[in-house]
Design an enzyme around this catalytic site. Structure first.
Site, PDB file in Angstrom:
ATOM      1  N   ASP A  78       0.819  -1.212   0.000  1.00  0.00           N
ATOM      2  CA  ASP A  78       0.000   0.000   0.000  1.00  0.00           C
ATOM      3  C   ASP A  78       0.855   1.265   0.000  1.00  0.00           C
ATOM      4  O   ASP A  78       0.498   2.264  -0.630  1.00  0.00           O
ATOM      5  CB  ASP A  78      -0.930   0.006   1.220  1.00  0.00           C
ATOM      6  CG  ASP A  78      -2.118  -0.926   1.051  1.00  0.00           C
ATOM      7  OD1 ASP A  78      -2.276  -1.482  -0.052  1.00  0.00           O
ATOM      8  OD2 ASP A  78      -2.894  -1.083   2.018  1.00  0.00           O
ATOM      9  N   GLY A  79       1.983   1.243   0.704  1.00  0.00           N
ATOM     10  CA  GLY A  79       2.849   2.412   0.749  1.00  0.00           C
ATOM     11  C   GLY A  79       3.379   2.789  -0.625  1.00  0.00           C
ATOM     12  O   GLY A  79       3.434   3.965  -0.988  1.00  0.00           O
ATOM     13  N   ASP A 177      -1.260  13.334  21.945  1.00  0.00           N
ATOM     14  CA  ASP A 177      -0.104  13.045  21.099  1.00  0.00           C
ATOM     15  C   ASP A 177      -0.250  13.619  19.695  1.00  0.00           C
ATOM     16  O   ASP A 177       0.744  13.785  18.990  1.00  0.00           O
ATOM     17  CB  ASP A 177       0.108  11.532  20.995  1.00  0.00           C
ATOM     18  CG  ASP A 177       0.713  10.947  22.260  1.00  0.00           C
ATOM     19  OD1 ASP A 177       0.954  11.719  23.213  1.00  0.00           O
ATOM     20  OD2 ASP A 177       0.950   9.730  22.291  1.00  0.00           O
ATOM     21  N   TYR A 190      -3.668   4.353   9.722  1.00  0.00           N
ATOM     22  CA  TYR A 190      -3.372   4.839  11.078  1.00  0.00           C
ATOM     23  C   TYR A 190      -4.658   5.187  11.828  1.00  0.00           C
ATOM     24  O   TYR A 190      -4.784   4.948  13.036  1.00  0.00           O
ATOM     25  CB  TYR A 190      -2.452   6.044  10.964  1.00  0.00           C
ATOM     26  CG  TYR A 190      -1.876   6.565  12.269  1.00  0.00           C
ATOM     27  CD1 TYR A 190      -1.867   5.798  13.441  1.00  0.00           C
ATOM     28  CD2 TYR A 190      -1.294   7.825  12.318  1.00  0.00           C
ATOM     29  CE1 TYR A 190      -1.329   6.284  14.615  1.00  0.00           C
ATOM     30  CE2 TYR A 190      -0.750   8.324  13.490  1.00  0.00           C
ATOM     31  CZ  TYR A 190      -0.772   7.552  14.636  1.00  0.00           C
ATOM     32  OH  TYR A 190      -0.233   8.037  15.808  1.00  0.00           O
ATOM     33  N   ASN A 191      -5.629   5.730  11.106  1.00  0.00           N
ATOM     34  CA  ASN A 191      -6.919   6.071  11.708  1.00  0.00           C
ATOM     35  C   ASN A 191      -7.536   4.878  12.429  1.00  0.00           C
ATOM     36  O   ASN A 191      -8.027   4.998  13.557  1.00  0.00           O
ATOM     37  CB  ASN A 191      -7.864   6.577  10.616  1.00  0.00           C
ATOM     38  CG  ASN A 191      -9.295   6.690  11.094  1.00  0.00           C
ATOM     39  OD1 ASN A 191      -9.651   7.601  11.842  1.00  0.00           O
ATOM     40  ND2 ASN A 191     -10.137   5.765  10.661  1.00  0.00           N
ATOM     41  N   LEU A 192      -7.521   3.729  11.796  1.00  0.00           N
ATOM     42  CA  LEU A 192      -8.100   2.524  12.402  1.00  0.00           C
ATOM     43  C   LEU A 192      -7.305   2.100  13.634  1.00  0.00           C
ATOM     44  O   LEU A 192      -7.879   1.743  14.664  1.00  0.00           O
ATOM     45  CB  LEU A 192      -8.124   1.391  11.370  1.00  0.00           C
ATOM     46  CG  LEU A 192      -8.755   0.069  11.803  1.00  0.00           C
ATOM     47  CD1 LEU A 192     -10.217   0.247  12.157  1.00  0.00           C
ATOM     48  CD2 LEU A 192      -8.600  -0.976  10.703  1.00  0.00           C
ATOM     49  N   SER A 193      -5.979   2.174  13.561  1.00  0.00           N
ATOM     50  CA  SER A 193      -5.133   1.805  14.695  1.00  0.00           C
ATOM     51  C   SER A 193      -5.377   2.701  15.906  1.00  0.00           C
ATOM     52  O   SER A 193      -5.240   2.267  17.042  1.00  0.00           O
ATOM     53  CB  SER A 193      -3.655   1.899  14.301  1.00  0.00           C
ATOM     54  OG  SER A 193      -3.352   1.022  13.246  1.00  0.00           O
ATOM     55  N   ALA A 212      -4.159   9.368  21.315  1.00  0.00           N
ATOM     56  CA  ALA A 212      -3.857   9.383  22.757  1.00  0.00           C
ATOM     57  C   ALA A 212      -4.315  10.697  23.397  1.00  0.00           C
ATOM     58  O   ALA A 212      -3.536  11.407  24.026  1.00  0.00           O
ATOM     59  CB  ALA A 212      -2.368   9.144  23.006  1.00  0.00           C
TER      60      ALA A 212
END
Length: 287
Positions: A78-79, A177, A190-193, A212
């Site tokens: 994906d990257g 954070d 990242y949104n899901l994580s 966070a």
């Protein structure tokens, strides 16, 4: 608000461009197979010069490549696909992702599926799906993001303060954070994580997800793209990370302006690709 599900088919398929995952000379055999399969179907294959140098082949400059092809192929994960989409956005070229990575939410097919896909391609049995892009102004420079834009703290020992406005009206102040501003395509990254929602990629919306957060009352929110969003941090302890690939350091009280881009990323897919099946497979729902 929902994007159109697909664009019309390509007017012609005579030349394609290939970009390989950087620093992966082991992809030479994969490229040779891709080249052979397309040439067997009278489709010319052009290789981007950095990819070519990596595997000791001849190639051409990326911009020249984009001016002479009908669509792009990204080979990797994906990257790699995100990088190809962002670099080619001004050329309005569809991008097909061949997945040689791990999870692969965005990359469409596996290498062993390519032969059958080419048969479908020739029969116009495929779709071109538009994906929303973020246009951000940072340090006076316009930046395009496919997945997300993250405002993050540079100093791990201090909490970040982010002041948000929507249509020039104070909306929220985030402490923690950082903050993720994601597209629907990036909602599974990242949104899901960070605990944000999954949003179907044909939706037109911004997803704001705190990272966070200092207060438990700070929750993710989905915002229509009719709004323009602005962020400021009252000190110089923040940076903006674009699609996990570029970093911009912020000055004190520097303005970050975000809106939907008029340009869309064009993703080339199999007709059989079903987004909900992809979610079920990748996230192991029901297992």
């Amino acid at each position: 608000m929902r994007l159109e599900e697909s664009y019309k088919h390509l007017e012609k398929i005579e030349n394609i461009g290939v970009v390989l995952r950087p620093q992966s000379p082991n992809l030479k055999e994969a490229y040779l197979k891709i080249e052979r399969l397309f040439k067997e179907n009278s489709i010319n294959v052009l290789l981007e010069e950095n990819s070519a140098n990596m595997i000791d082949k001849s190639g051409i400059n990326f911009d020249t490549l984009c001016k002479n092809i009908d669509f792009l192929i990204s080979v990797g994960g994906d990257g790699t696909l995100i990088g190809v989409v962002r670099k080619s956005i001004g050329y309005n070229l569809p991008v097909l992702g061949i997945n040689l990575g791990t999870l692969g939410f965005l990359t469409d097919i596996k290498l062993e599926e390519l032969e059958n896909f080419i048969e479908d391609l020739i029969k116009n049995n495929y779709t071109i799906s538009p994906r929303m892009m973020i246009e951000a102004t940072i340090n006076g420079e316009k930046i395009m993001a496919f997945n997300d834009l993250v405002i993050a703290r540079k100093n791990l020992s201090s909490m970040l303060e982010i002041r948000a406005k929507i249509d020039n009206k104070a909306f929220n102040t985030y402490f923690g954070d950082g903050l993720i501003v994601a597209t629907p395509s990036g909602s599974t990254a990242y949104n899901l994580s960070a605990g944000g929602p999954i949003v179907h990629p044909l939706t037109n919306a911004f997803i704001l997800t705190p990272v966070a957060a200092h207060s438990l009352t700070q929750r993710p929110i989905v915002v229509p793209v009719d709004f323009e969003i602005e962020f400021k941090t009252p000190n110089d302890k923040a940076a903006v990370i674009v699609d996990g690939q570029e970093l911009y350091e912020l000055k004190e009280d520097e303005l970050i302006s975000i809106k939907i881009s008029e340009q869309k990323a064009l993703m080339l897919h199999r007709c059989s690709r079903d987004y909900f099946e992809v979610l079920s497979e990748k996230l192991r729902w029901g297992n």
